[in-house]
Write a protein that holds these residues in place. Structure first.
Motif, short mmCIF file in Angstrom:
data_model
loop_
_atom_site.label_atom_id
_atom_site.label_comp_id
_atom_site.label_asym_id
_atom_site.label_seq_id
_atom_site.Cartn_x
_atom_site.Cartn_y
_atom_site.Cartn_z
N THR A 59 0.83 -1.20 0.00
CA THR A 59 0.00 0.00 0.00
C THR A 59 0.87 1.25 0.00
O THR A 59 0.60 2.21 -0.72
CB THR A 59 -0.94 0.00 1.22
OG1 THR A 59 -1.79 -1.15 1.14
CG2 THR A 59 -1.79 1.25 1.28
N VAL A 60 1.91 1.24 0.80
CA VAL A 60 2.83 2.39 0.87
C VAL A 60 3.44 2.66 -0.50
O VAL A 60 3.53 3.81 -0.93
CB VAL A 60 3.95 2.13 1.91
CG1 VAL A 60 5.05 3.18 1.81
CG2 VAL A 60 3.38 2.08 3.32
N PHE A 61 3.86 1.62 -1.20
CA PHE A 61 4.50 1.77 -2.50
C PHE A 61 3.48 1.73 -3.65
O PHE A 61 3.87 1.69 -4.81
CB PHE A 61 5.58 0.71 -2.69
CG PHE A 61 6.79 0.94 -1.84
CD1 PHE A 61 7.74 1.88 -2.21
CD2 PHE A 61 6.98 0.24 -0.66
CE1 PHE A 61 8.87 2.10 -1.44
CE2 PHE A 61 8.10 0.46 0.12
CZ PHE A 61 9.04 1.39 -0.26
N ARG A 62 2.22 1.72 -3.30
CA ARG A 62 1.11 1.72 -4.26
C ARG A 62 1.15 0.55 -5.24
O ARG A 62 0.91 0.70 -6.43
CB ARG A 62 1.08 3.05 -5.02
CG ARG A 62 0.77 4.22 -4.12
CD ARG A 62 0.75 5.52 -4.91
NE ARG A 62 0.44 6.64 -4.05
CZ ARG A 62 1.34 7.36 -3.39
NH1 ARG A 62 2.62 7.06 -3.49
NH2 ARG A 62 0.97 8.37 -2.63
N SER A 63 1.49 -0.61 -4.71
CA SER A 63 1.47 -1.81 -5.55
C SER A 63 1.32 -3.04 -4.68
O SER A 63 2.12 -3.29 -3.80
CB SER A 63 2.76 -1.95 -6.35
OG SER A 63 2.75 -3.17 -7.05
N ARG A 64 0.28 -3.78 -4.96
CA ARG A 64 0.09 -5.09 -4.32
C ARG A 64 0.18 -6.19 -5.37
O ARG A 64 -0.35 -7.27 -5.18
CB ARG A 64 -1.25 -5.13 -3.61
CG ARG A 64 -1.34 -4.20 -2.44
CD ARG A 64 -2.63 -4.41 -1.71
NE ARG A 64 -2.86 -3.33 -0.78
CZ ARG A 64 -4.02 -3.02 -0.29
NH1 ARG A 64 -5.08 -3.70 -0.63
NH2 ARG A 64 -4.15 -2.03 0.55
N ASP A 65 0.86 -5.89 -6.44
CA ASP A 65 1.00 -6.83 -7.55
C ASP A 65 1.67 -8.11 -7.05
O ASP A 65 2.81 -8.07 -6.58
CB ASP A 65 1.84 -6.18 -8.65
CG ASP A 65 1.91 -7.02 -9.91
OD1 ASP A 65 1.71 -8.25 -9.83
OD2 ASP A 65 2.18 -6.44 -10.97
N PRO A 66 1.00 -9.24 -7.16
CA PRO A 66 1.58 -10.50 -6.66
C PRO A 66 2.87 -10.91 -7.36
O PRO A 66 3.63 -11.71 -6.82
CB PRO A 66 0.47 -11.53 -6.88
CG PRO A 66 -0.49 -10.92 -7.82
CD PRO A 66 -0.33 -9.43 -7.72
N ARG A 67 3.16 -10.32 -8.52
CA ARG A 67 4.43 -10.64 -9.20
C ARG A 67 5.62 -10.08 -8.44
O ARG A 67 6.76 -10.49 -8.69
CB ARG A 67 4.41 -10.12 -10.63
CG ARG A 67 3.40 -10.88 -11.51
CD ARG A 67 3.33 -10.30 -12.88
NE ARG A 67 2.63 -9.01 -12.79
CZ ARG A 67 2.40 -8.22 -13.82
NH1 ARG A 67 2.83 -8.55 -15.02
NH2 ARG A 67 1.76 -7.08 -13.66
N ARG A 68 5.37 -9.18 -7.51
CA ARG A 68 6.45 -8.63 -6.69
C ARG A 68 6.75 -9.52 -5.47
O ARG A 68 7.74 -9.33 -4.80
CB ARG A 68 6.09 -7.23 -6.22
CG ARG A 68 5.95 -6.24 -7.36
CD ARG A 68 5.64 -4.85 -6.82
NE ARG A 68 5.32 -3.91 -7.87
CZ ARG A 68 6.22 -3.24 -8.58
NH1 ARG A 68 7.49 -3.40 -8.34
NH2 ARG A 68 5.84 -2.39 -9.52
N LEU A 69 5.85 -10.45 -5.19
CA LEU A 69 5.98 -11.27 -3.99
C LEU A 69 7.29 -12.06 -3.91
O LEU A 69 7.90 -12.10 -2.84
CB LEU A 69 4.77 -12.19 -3.84
CG LEU A 69 4.63 -12.92 -2.51
CD1 LEU A 69 4.59 -11.95 -1.34
CD2 LEU A 69 3.37 -13.79 -2.52
N PRO A 70 7.79 -12.67 -5.00
CA PRO A 70 9.06 -13.40 -4.87
C PRO A 70 10.22 -12.52 -4.38
O PRO A 70 11.00 -12.92 -3.52
CB PRO A 70 9.32 -13.93 -6.29
CG PRO A 70 7.95 -14.06 -6.87
CD PRO A 70 7.19 -12.89 -6.32
N ARG A 71 10.33 -11.31 -4.91
CA ARG A 71 11.40 -10.41 -4.44
C ARG A 71 11.16 -10.01 -3.00
O ARG A 71 12.09 -9.89 -2.21
CB ARG A 71 11.49 -9.16 -5.32
CG ARG A 71 12.13 -9.43 -6.64
CD ARG A 71 12.28 -8.14 -7.42
NE ARG A 71 12.99 -8.40 -8.65
CZ ARG A 71 13.62 -7.48 -9.33
NH1 ARG A 71 13.63 -6.23 -8.92
NH2 ARG A 71 14.24 -7.79 -10.44
N PHE A 72 9.90 -9.75 -2.67
CA PHE A 72 9.54 -9.40 -1.30
C PHE A 72 9.94 -10.52 -0.35
O PHE A 72 10.53 -10.28 0.70
CB PHE A 72 8.02 -9.14 -1.24
CG PHE A 72 7.55 -8.57 0.06
CD1 PHE A 72 7.59 -7.20 0.29
CD2 PHE A 72 7.04 -9.38 1.06
CE1 PHE A 72 7.14 -6.66 1.48
CE2 PHE A 72 6.58 -8.85 2.24
CZ PHE A 72 6.63 -7.48 2.46
#
Length: 128
Positions: A59-72
């Protein structure tokens, strides 16, 4: 010469991070107080908070895109390793597990930089 304003995402990250940290520390403390070994408690508290953290920090970075989850998840794996090492150092320095964990928590404010540059830097469409 004017001072540059703080990045609003950093302020949001601190707020979300504060909530996430309180949650994680509460889980860690509760587990230690009921007799779970400190290192196991760190793992459980970290794992239990990761998806919640993805939503709040996303939410802070304005993206909840699940494609970011592996890096997260990769960032959190590194944070977990660092946390375990620092917890071990604190306990070897004769700090109780609860105090050692409380003392090292501010180190993880640096996570903002990693999240901003590695996880939420560019949209997946821009990087593909």
């Amino acid at each position: 010469m004017t001072m540059r304003a703080l990045d609003p995402r950093f302020i949001g990250f601190l707020i979300a991070g504060g909530i996430n940290t309180l949650f994680g520390y509460a889980v860690f403390s509760g587990l230690v107080l009921v007799g779970v070994l400190p290192h196991a408690a760190v793992v459980v508290s970290t794992v239990s908070g990761v998806l919640f953290n993805f939503l709040t920090i996303g939410t802070v970075f304005r993206s909840r895109d699940p494609r970011r989850l592996p890096r997260f998840l990769l960032v959190y794996a590194a944070i977990l390793g660092l946390n375990m090492a620092l917890l071990d150092l604190g306990m070897r320095a004769a700090l109780s597990p609860l105090l050692a964990q409380a003392v090292i928590l501010p180190v993880f404010a640096l996570t903002f930089l990693v999240m901003r540059r590695f996880v939420f830097a560019a949209s997946p469409e821009q990087t593909s």
